[in-house]
Design an enzyme around this catalytic site. Structure first.
Site, short mmCIF file in Angstrom:
data_model
loop_
_atom_site.label_atom_id
_atom_site.label_comp_id
_atom_site.label_asym_id
_atom_site.label_seq_id
_atom_site.Cartn_x
_atom_site.Cartn_y
_atom_site.Cartn_z
N LYS A 204 40.72 32.03 48.23
CA LYS A 204 39.34 32.30 48.65
C LYS A 204 38.57 31.00 48.87
CE LYS A 204 38.84 37.06 47.58
NZ LYS A 204 38.17 38.16 46.93
N ARG A 238 45.13 40.32 42.26
CA ARG A 238 45.47 40.53 43.67
C ARG A 238 45.77 39.17 44.29
NH1 ARG A 238 42.88 40.69 48.66
NH2 ARG A 238 43.60 42.35 50.02
C1 9MG Z 1 40.54 43.52 50.23
N1 9MG Z 1 40.12 42.49 49.29
C2 9MG Z 1 39.82 41.18 49.59
N2 9MG Z 1 39.45 40.54 48.48
C3 9MG Z 1 39.53 41.43 47.47
C4 9MG Z 1 39.27 41.38 46.09
O1 9MG Z 1 38.83 40.26 45.51
N3 9MG Z 1 39.46 42.48 45.35
C5 9MG Z 1 39.89 43.63 45.93
N4 9MG Z 1 40.06 44.72 45.14
N5 9MG Z 1 40.15 43.76 47.23
C6 9MG Z 1 39.96 42.66 47.98
#
Ligand code: 9MG
Length: 261
Positions: A204, A238
């Site tokens: 990110k 994730r």
């Molecule tokens: C689709 N998506 C992109 N970033 C995300 C995040 O931090 N959490 C979740 N649940 N989905 C995400």
């Protein structure tokens, strides 16, 4: 949770996994590396992204979900906010809905209750196209916690099982660097609410803001944050980088549990 973007404009995958065969190979690789969930997304959620038509989204995700489900028992989540995409994905083999809009419509909540799927409720201030235009909060952790508990209660009222609901602070979704860092530092306050907490930090932009690096150079920063998140109570991470993340959080879990993993 391994990320499988099947969008041509994805911020980190580009169009590398745009073909079904490549996407299936990527899913198999993430499973071999230790993923327990594959999160399939057909619409980019990066800041500034334009939405896509639901028919396009369905055409992107359904063949991939069908392909994964045909050869594997791994749990598949669908990263979408559109009820028709959710329904098509679940018919194809997905069993979890990962919704950055936190199933905010009664239609989506009722459908999820009847379909008996797991759900991940994500906090977001604003919409992907504009969410990074001056986000602001009083107490970001309190406001995110209140939102997630309110939406979780609405899901339970709609008939979704309490134990089928995970919550996610939505790092990068309508948050400044300071908001993201505070949420990670105080993640235990969200974990204390009782729902499993899912966290996504992988590649990110706020990592790039701290370290001054590009999207391809954020693995180590992301691993540090994933380890911290698990130490502070996160249950699901994730990530694009499953093998490295599994090792990082496996060691944190071993320390926390006092046993070998
Ligand atoms: C689709 N998506 C992109 N970033 C995300 C995040 O931090 N959490 C979740 N649940 N989905 C995400």
């Amino acid at each position: 949770m391994g990320i499988l973007n099947v969008t041509p404009d994805s911020f980190s995958d580009g169009d590398r996994y745009a073909t079904v065969a490549a996407a299936l190979e990527r899913a198999r690789q993430m499973e071999r590396e230790g993923a327990m969930i594959i999160d399939v997304g057909g619409e980019s959620t990066r800041p500034g992204a334009e939405g896509v038509d639901e028919a396009v989204e369905i055409a992107r995700v359904v063949p991939v979900i069908q392909g994964i489900a045909a050869t594997s028992e791994i749990a598949i989540s669908i990263d979408t906010s559109k009820p028709k995409v959710m329904a098509a994905a679940v018919a194809a083999g997905a069993c979890i809905v990962n919704d950055i809009h936190a199933l905010r419509t009664p239609v989506a909540r009722s459908w999820a209750a009847v379909a008996e799927v797991g759900v991940c409720l994500v906090h977001m201030q604003g919409e992907p196209r504009t969410m990074q235009h001056d986000p602001h909060y009083g107490d970001v952790v309190r406001e995110v916690a209140e939102f997630l508990m309110r939406e979780r209660d609405a899901c339970i009222q709609a008939g979704i099982a309490r134990e089928a609901i995970a919550v996610d602070p939505g790092l990068g979704f309508g948050k400044t660097l300071a908001h993201n860092l505070t949420l990670l530092k105080e993640l235990a306050r969200l974990a204390a609410l009782g729902a499993p907490v899912l966290v996504g930090v992988s590649r990110k932009s706020f990592i790039g803001k701290v370290l001054g690096n590009s999207v391809d150079e954020r693995l180590y920063g992301g691993l540090g944050l994933a380890a911290l998140a698990v130490a502070n109570g996160a249950r699901i991470i994730r990530t694009h980088d499953v093998a490295a993340t599994r090792d990082a959080i496996g060691m944190v879990s071993a320390v926390l549990q006092g046993t070998e993993n």
